[in-house]
Design an enzyme around this catalytic site. Structure first.
Site, PDB file in Angstrom:
ATOM      1  N   ASP A 105       0.879  -1.180   0.000  1.00 16.12           N
ATOM      2  CA  ASP A 105       0.000   0.000   0.000  1.00 16.12           C
ATOM      3  C   ASP A 105       0.916   1.229   0.000  1.00 16.12           C
ATOM      4  O   ASP A 105       2.129   1.120   0.199  1.00 16.12           O
ATOM      5  CB  ASP A 105      -0.881  -0.004   1.265  1.00 16.12           C
ATOM      6  CG  ASP A 105      -1.817   1.196   1.326  1.00 16.12           C
ATOM      7  OD1 ASP A 105      -2.451   1.516   0.308  1.00 16.12           O
ATOM      8  OD2 ASP A 105      -1.905   1.849   2.390  1.00 16.12           O
ATOM      9  N   SER A 106       0.311   2.397  -0.183  1.00 18.09           N
ATOM     10  CA  SER A 106       1.086   3.626  -0.078  1.00 18.09           C
ATOM     11  C   SER A 106       1.558   3.876   1.353  1.00 18.09           C
ATOM     12  O   SER A 106       2.497   4.643   1.564  1.00 18.09           O
ATOM     13  CB  SER A 106       0.225   4.816  -0.512  1.00 18.09           C
ATOM     14  OG  SER A 106      -0.917   4.893   0.322  1.00 18.09           O
ATOM     15  N   TYR A 156      -1.029   8.412  -2.414  1.00 14.53           N
ATOM     16  CA  TYR A 156      -1.093   8.124  -3.848  1.00 14.53           C
ATOM     17  C   TYR A 156      -2.297   8.802  -4.519  1.00 14.53           C
ATOM     18  O   TYR A 156      -2.320   8.986  -5.731  1.00 14.53           O
ATOM     19  CB  TYR A 156      -1.271   6.610  -4.062  1.00 14.53           C
ATOM     20  CG  TYR A 156      -0.031   5.747  -4.006  1.00 14.53           C
ATOM     21  CD1 TYR A 156       1.221   6.260  -3.695  1.00 14.53           C
ATOM     22  CD2 TYR A 156      -0.139   4.375  -4.282  1.00 14.53           C
ATOM     23  CE1 TYR A 156       2.335   5.429  -3.654  1.00 14.53           C
ATOM     24  CE2 TYR A 156       0.971   3.543  -4.253  1.00 14.53           C
ATOM     25  CZ  TYR A 156       2.209   4.070  -3.933  1.00 14.53           C
ATOM     26  OH  TYR A 156       3.299   3.237  -3.901  1.00 14.53           O
ATOM     27  N   CYS A 184      -4.382  -1.714  -1.813  1.00 14.40           N
ATOM     28  CA  CYS A 184      -4.535  -0.284  -2.040  1.00 14.40           C
ATOM     29  C   CYS A 184      -5.491  -0.125  -3.220  1.00 14.40           C
ATOM     30  O   CYS A 184      -5.213  -0.647  -4.308  1.00 14.40           O
ATOM     31  CB  CYS A 184      -3.167   0.304  -2.368  1.00 14.40           C
ATOM     32  SG  CYS A 184      -3.202   2.030  -2.864  1.00 14.40           S
ATOM     33  N   ASN A 185      -6.612   0.547  -2.984  1.00 11.18           N
ATOM     34  CA  ASN A 185      -7.569   0.726  -4.086  1.00 11.18           C
ATOM     35  C   ASN A 185      -6.977   1.577  -5.197  1.00 11.18           C
ATOM     36  O   ASN A 185      -7.222   1.346  -6.374  1.00 11.18           O
ATOM     37  CB  ASN A 185      -8.845   1.398  -3.576  1.00 11.18           C
ATOM     38  CG  ASN A 185      -9.648   0.474  -2.693  1.00 11.18           C
ATOM     39  OD1 ASN A 185      -9.304   0.264  -1.538  1.00 11.18           O
ATOM     40  ND2 ASN A 185     -10.694  -0.094  -3.239  1.00 11.18           N
ATOM     41  N   GLU A 202      -2.404   8.306   8.445  1.00  9.58           N
ATOM     42  CA  GLU A 202      -0.938   8.173   8.482  1.00  9.58           C
ATOM     43  C   GLU A 202      -0.360   8.858   9.731  1.00  9.58           C
ATOM     44  O   GLU A 202       0.632   8.400  10.282  1.00  9.58           O
ATOM     45  CB  GLU A 202      -0.307   8.801   7.227  1.00  9.58           C
ATOM     46  CG  GLU A 202      -0.513   8.004   5.964  1.00  9.58           C
ATOM     47  CD  GLU A 202       0.236   6.675   5.939  1.00  9.58           C
ATOM     48  OE1 GLU A 202       1.405   6.645   6.340  1.00  9.58           O
ATOM     49  OE2 GLU A 202      -0.372   5.668   5.521  1.00  9.58           O
ATOM     50  N   CYS A 234     -11.109   2.827   0.177  1.00  7.55           N
ATOM     51  CA  CYS A 234      -9.694   3.140   0.408  1.00  7.55           C
ATOM     52  C   CYS A 234      -9.307   2.357   1.650  1.00  7.55           C
ATOM     53  O   CYS A 234     -10.032   2.388   2.660  1.00  7.55           O
ATOM     54  CB  CYS A 234      -9.523   4.637   0.639  1.00  7.55           C
ATOM     55  SG  CYS A 234      -7.868   5.083   1.230  1.00  7.55           S
ATOM     56  N   THR A 235      -8.189   1.672   1.592  1.00  7.07           N
ATOM     57  CA  THR A 235      -7.845   0.765   2.691  1.00  7.07           C
ATOM     58  C   THR A 235      -7.419   1.498   3.964  1.00  7.07           C
ATOM     59  O   THR A 235      -7.293   0.877   5.017  1.00  7.07           O
ATOM     60  CB  THR A 235      -6.744  -0.219   2.248  1.00  7.07           C
ATOM     61  OG1 THR A 235      -5.619   0.522   1.736  1.00  7.07           O
ATOM     62  CG2 THR A 235      -7.260  -1.153   1.168  1.00  7.07           C
ATOM     63  N   HIS A 236      -7.191   2.794   3.885  1.00  4.66           N
ATOM     64  CA  HIS A 236      -6.935   3.543   5.117  1.00  4.66           C
ATOM     65  C   HIS A 236      -8.220   3.715   5.953  1.00  4.66           C
ATOM     66  O   HIS A 236      -8.142   3.879   7.164  1.00  4.66           O
ATOM     67  CB  HIS A 236      -6.391   4.945   4.785  1.00  4.66           C
ATOM     68  CG  HIS A 236      -4.928   4.970   4.448  1.00  4.66           C
ATOM     69  ND1 HIS A 236      -4.428   4.501   3.259  1.00  4.66           N
ATOM     70  CD2 HIS A 236      -3.849   5.421   5.158  1.00  4.66           C
ATOM     71  CE1 HIS A 236      -3.102   4.675   3.247  1.00  4.66           C
ATOM     72  NE2 HIS A 236      -2.737   5.224   4.378  1.00  4.66           N
TER      73      HIS A 236
HETATM   74  N1  DGL Z   1      -4.836   3.140   0.946  1.00  5.27           N
HETATM   75  C1  DGL Z   1      -4.839   3.548  -0.391  1.00  5.27           C
HETATM   76  C2  DGL Z   1      -6.114   3.304  -1.134  1.00  5.27           C
HETATM   77  O1  DGL Z   1      -6.736   2.353  -0.891  1.00  5.27           O
HETATM   78  C3  DGL Z   1      -4.045   4.734  -0.752  1.00  5.27           C
HETATM   79  C4  DGL Z   1      -4.536   6.074  -0.428  1.00  5.27           C
HETATM   80  C5  DGL Z   1      -3.546   7.154  -0.780  1.00  5.27           C
HETATM   81  O2  DGL Z   1      -2.346   6.912  -0.666  1.00  5.27           O
HETATM   82  O3  DGL Z   1      -3.997   8.234  -1.198  1.00  5.27           O
HETATM   83  O4  DGL Z   1      -6.519   4.013  -1.985  1.00  5.27           O
END
Ligand code: DGL
Length: 277
Positions: free
Chosen positions: A11-12, A43, A74-75, A153, A185-187
């Site tokens: 992931d990012s 990202y 990461c989506n 983060e 989004c996985t966050h």
């Molecule tokens: N966790 C990521 C996602 O699922 C990345 C989000 C990001 O870095 O902007 O999109």
């Protein structure tokens, strides 16, 4: 018989840990490698081809460290790079994220569902194709939530600022009558308690991570790649950012992983990841 290798997850940043924890819970004997590209987080506002380059570099690194499968947790990276990665590494199994539009459409009673994700996720072809395939006459409302990835983060999981950001991005969806909210989004699963407080019981929250873990288990079994040992898995975490700060976040977000985890630094050098100091 020698063991087939690690599950590589990336992931990012820390967001993919919400997928990692489901994988480890479902497949406790598997060894894992997790890579957080914190040198480049977030990202979500980057160009798709830039995210694709990062994803390729990370994949090469994880394969070099012994990954037998890559979970793109990461989506944004899945939207930008999953097709490309499958074409570029045809012998490697990949599991990616996609916003859970299908279950949301199946469960809605109001006929309106909401998806929160990054701008890049909504721009990819993957999202348009999911809507075309599954939405039918259900309205799918999209919402970008600037600042949320950065809040996770920074560990600001339950602060008044994070709650205010969430209210701002979720209120238009609530007012439009959504009764299903897809975490794209996985966050965002790390913000679930605050999200549920904001939407209250009127909206069901859908996190695709458990389904992604099940899919990982299915692919490993189908390809004969499941771990051969019966001991508890060993886990290595890499970050292209600050290793000490990442270790503190792992400890906070994954209290159960702590005893069995190592955190190491990696550095980008001309498009390639190398072990760092
Ligand atoms: N966790 C990521 C996602 O699922 C990345 C989000 C990001 O870095 O902007 O999109």
């Amino acid at each position: 018989m020698s063991d087939p290798g690690f599950i590589g997850v990336f992931d990012s940043g820390v967001g993919g840990l919400s997928v990692w924890r489901e994988i480890v819970c479902l497949l406790p004997h598997e060894d894992t490698l997790y890579l957080a590209d914190q040198a480049h987080v977030p990202y979500g506002f980057r160009a798709l081809n830039e995210v694709r380059e990062f994803s390729e570099g990370i994949t090469r690194f994880l394969l070099g460290q012994g990954a037998k499968i890559i979970v793109v947790a990461c989506n944004t990276a899945s939207a930008a790079a999953l097709h490309y990665l499958r074409r570029t590494f045809p012998n490697v199994p990949f599991v990616g994220m996609e916003p859970a539009i299908k279950p949301a459409v199946e469960r809605t009673r109001s006929g309106v569902v909401g998806v929160i994700a990054t701008q890049a996720t909504f721009q990819g072809e993957l999202f348009a194709s999911l809507v075309a395939r599954y939405a039918g006459d259900v309205r799918v409302l999209t919402q970008v939530c600037p600042g949320l990835v950065e809040a996770v983060e920074a560990g600001a999981l339950d602060t008044s600022e994070t709650e205010a950001l969430l209210r701002e991005c979720l209120t238009p969806l609530i007012e439009a009558g959504v009764d299903q909210l897809v975490l794209g989004c996985t966050h965002y699963p790390f913000l679930r308690p605050v999200i549920e407080r904001v939407v209250r019981a009127r909206v069901a929250v859908i996190d695709p991570a458990p389904a992604v873990a099940r899919q990982t288990g299915r692919v490993l079994a189908q390809q004969g790649l499941a771990a051969k040992h019966s001991s508890v898995g060993h886990h290595i975490f890499y970050t292209s950012g600050d290793a000490a700060a990442f270790a503190a976040m792992v400890e906070r977000l994954l209290p159960l992983a702590r005893a069995n985890a190592q955190v190491r630094a990696v550095r980008w050098r001309v498009g390639r990841l190398e072990p760092g100091e």
